[in-house]
Design a protein around this motif. Structure first.
Motif, PDB file in Angstrom:
ATOM      1  N   TYR A  54      70.016-104.021 -43.505  1.00  0.00           N
ATOM      2  CA  TYR A  54      68.687-103.642 -42.932  1.00  0.00           C
ATOM      3  C   TYR A  54      68.600-102.031 -43.181  1.00  0.00           C
ATOM      4  O   TYR A  54      67.523-101.507 -43.815  1.00  0.00           O
ATOM      5  N   GLN A 112      59.969-112.981 -46.641  1.00  0.00           N
ATOM      6  CA  GLN A 112      59.312-113.111 -45.582  1.00  0.00           C
ATOM      7  C   GLN A 112      58.287-112.382 -45.399  1.00  0.00           C
ATOM      8  O   GLN A 112      57.087-112.859 -44.498  1.00  0.00           O
ATOM      9  N   LYS A 113      58.217-111.196 -45.751  1.00  0.00           N
ATOM     10  CA  LYS A 113      57.017-110.525 -45.798  1.00  0.00           C
ATOM     11  C   LYS A 113      55.767-110.923 -46.583  1.00  0.00           C
ATOM     12  O   LYS A 113      54.601-110.889 -46.207  1.00  0.00           O
ATOM     13  N   SER A 114      56.150-111.580 -47.949  1.00  0.00           N
ATOM     14  CA  SER A 114      55.141-112.184 -48.557  1.00  0.00           C
ATOM     15  C   SER A 114      54.557-113.316 -48.066  1.00  0.00           C
ATOM     16  O   SER A 114      53.367-113.563 -48.034  1.00  0.00           O
ATOM     17  N   ARG A 174      64.144-110.427 -46.899  1.00  0.00           N
ATOM     18  CA  ARG A 174      62.940-109.575 -46.340  1.00  0.00           C
ATOM     19  C   ARG A 174      61.981-109.746 -46.863  1.00  0.00           C
ATOM     20  O   ARG A 174      60.884-109.913 -46.575  1.00  0.00           O
ATOM     21  N   THR A 175      61.942-109.611 -48.335  1.00  0.00           N
ATOM     22  CA  THR A 175      60.801-109.411 -49.135  1.00  0.00           C
ATOM     23  C   THR A 175      59.914-110.875 -49.116  1.00  0.00           C
ATOM     24  O   THR A 175      58.512-110.980 -49.173  1.00  0.00           O
ATOM     25  N   ALA A 217      62.805 -99.889 -49.068  1.00  0.00           N
ATOM     26  CA  ALA A 217      61.617-100.422 -48.194  1.00  0.00           C
ATOM     27  C   ALA A 217      60.725 -99.211 -48.409  1.00  0.00           C
ATOM     28  O   ALA A 217      59.336 -99.402 -48.517  1.00  0.00           O
ATOM     29  N   LEU A 243      54.302-113.904 -44.784  1.00  0.00           N
ATOM     30  CA  LEU A 243      53.292-113.237 -43.751  1.00  0.00           C
ATOM     31  C   LEU A 243      52.277-112.878 -43.973  1.00  0.00           C
ATOM     32  O   LEU A 243      51.003-113.223 -43.749  1.00  0.00           O
ATOM     33  N   LEU A 244      52.150-112.419 -45.440  1.00  0.00           N
ATOM     34  CA  LEU A 244      50.898-111.535 -45.915  1.00  0.00           C
ATOM     35  C   LEU A 244      49.881-112.905 -46.362  1.00  0.00           C
ATOM     36  O   LEU A 244      48.712-112.762 -45.908  1.00  0.00           O
ATOM     37  N   ASN A 256      66.746 -99.302 -46.420  1.00  0.00           N
ATOM     38  CA  ASN A 256      65.601 -98.317 -45.931  1.00  0.00           C
ATOM     39  C   ASN A 256      64.978 -97.622 -46.870  1.00  0.00           C
ATOM     40  O   ASN A 256      63.819 -97.537 -47.097  1.00  0.00           O
ATOM     41  N   TRP A 266      67.718-108.242 -48.793  1.00  0.00           N
ATOM     42  CA  TRP A 266      66.518-107.395 -49.245  1.00  0.00           C
ATOM     43  C   TRP A 266      65.530-108.600 -49.807  1.00  0.00           C
ATOM     44  O   TRP A 266      64.365-108.539 -49.567  1.00  0.00           O
ATOM     45  N   ASN A 270      48.358-114.416 -43.269  1.00  0.00           N
ATOM     46  CA  ASN A 270      47.102-113.609 -42.639  1.00  0.00           C
ATOM     47  C   ASN A 270      46.119-113.581 -43.755  1.00  0.00           C
ATOM     48  O   ASN A 270      45.009-113.891 -42.928  1.00  0.00           O
TER      49      ASN A 270
END
Length: 219
Positions: free
Chosen positions: A99, A208-210, A205-206, A106, A212-213, A103, A202, A216
């Motif tokens: 992580y 998971q963010k996608s 993480r990408t 990110a 979550l988006l 950075n 990485w 939402n």
């Protein structure tokens, strides 16, 4: 709210390393991973006899005093007290280090974290640099589990000024930096397995963010 820089010039990054080195004289610690960004920094620290609070008070206080004097600034340099979380397991050591090293990616500074000069990633992924790395006078050879308490910590800026990004040349690490602990957790050769793990983290993480988006947006 966007965070403002705490490093305005390449010499500022170097000064931060110098303060880490000075702190090591009276508060021993191991530094397993680091990444200095323009407006914050991440450290993966293994404490020994002194608590993390004593180490970080010396580091943040020393840098803030120097920064204020150099730039004729008054008031606090950091947004708040640093954030620190215990690292409870070997696997957590691995994921936290990835992580930290991801950075710059990110932040869209580079697509390859090995290109970022103020990160320890190069010492885990580039064969020539790994082979040439010589222990510094204050490095500790014994970093086996049980001899230290590991913490992942972050400090943020509270200043308001335009960012200046660092150059591209690799930099010598702080004296406390050691690859021993993480090297024990990966198969050999390190430069083959560590980048693969960091890349996997990485991508995860990408994803998971996608996810979550998308969630939402559906709500």
């Amino acid at each position: 709210m966007s965070r403002s820089p705490i490093f305005l010039h390449e010499k500022d990054y170097e000064k931060f390393f110098s303060i880490l080195n000075n702190t090591l004289h009276y508060s021993p610690f191991n530094l397993h991973a680091y990444c200095l960004m323009a407006n914050h920094y991440h450290l993966l620290i293994g404490t020994k006899k002194d608590p993390l609070m004593k180490i970080m008070h010396a580091v943040n206080g020393g840098y803030a005093t120097w920064f204020n004097k150099k730039y004729d600034h008054s008031g606090h340099v950091f947004q708040s007290r640093y954030t620190a979380s215990p690292v409870p397991s070997d696997y957590a050591m691995m994921t936290v280090s990835a992580y930290i090293h991801n950075n710059p990616r990110a932040a869209n500074i580079t697509s390859n974290p090995a290109d970022y000069p103020w990160s320890s990633y190069q010492y885990y992924c580039i064969p020539d640099i790994i082979a040439e790395r010589n222990p510094k006078p204050f490095d500790t050879a014994s970093t086996t589990p049980g001899t230290e308490s590991a913490f992942a910590m972050e400090a943020l800026s509270r200043l308001h000024s335009p960012p200046i990004l660092p150059g591209c040349a690799p930099r010598s690490p702080p004296h406390a930096f050691t690859t021993d602990r993480l090297r024990q957790l990966f198969p050999t050769p390190l430069h083959h397995y560590y980048p693969r793990f960091t890349e996997r983290e990485w991508k995860l993480r990408t994803l998971q963010k996608s996810a979550l988006l998308n969630k939402n947006q559906e709500e």
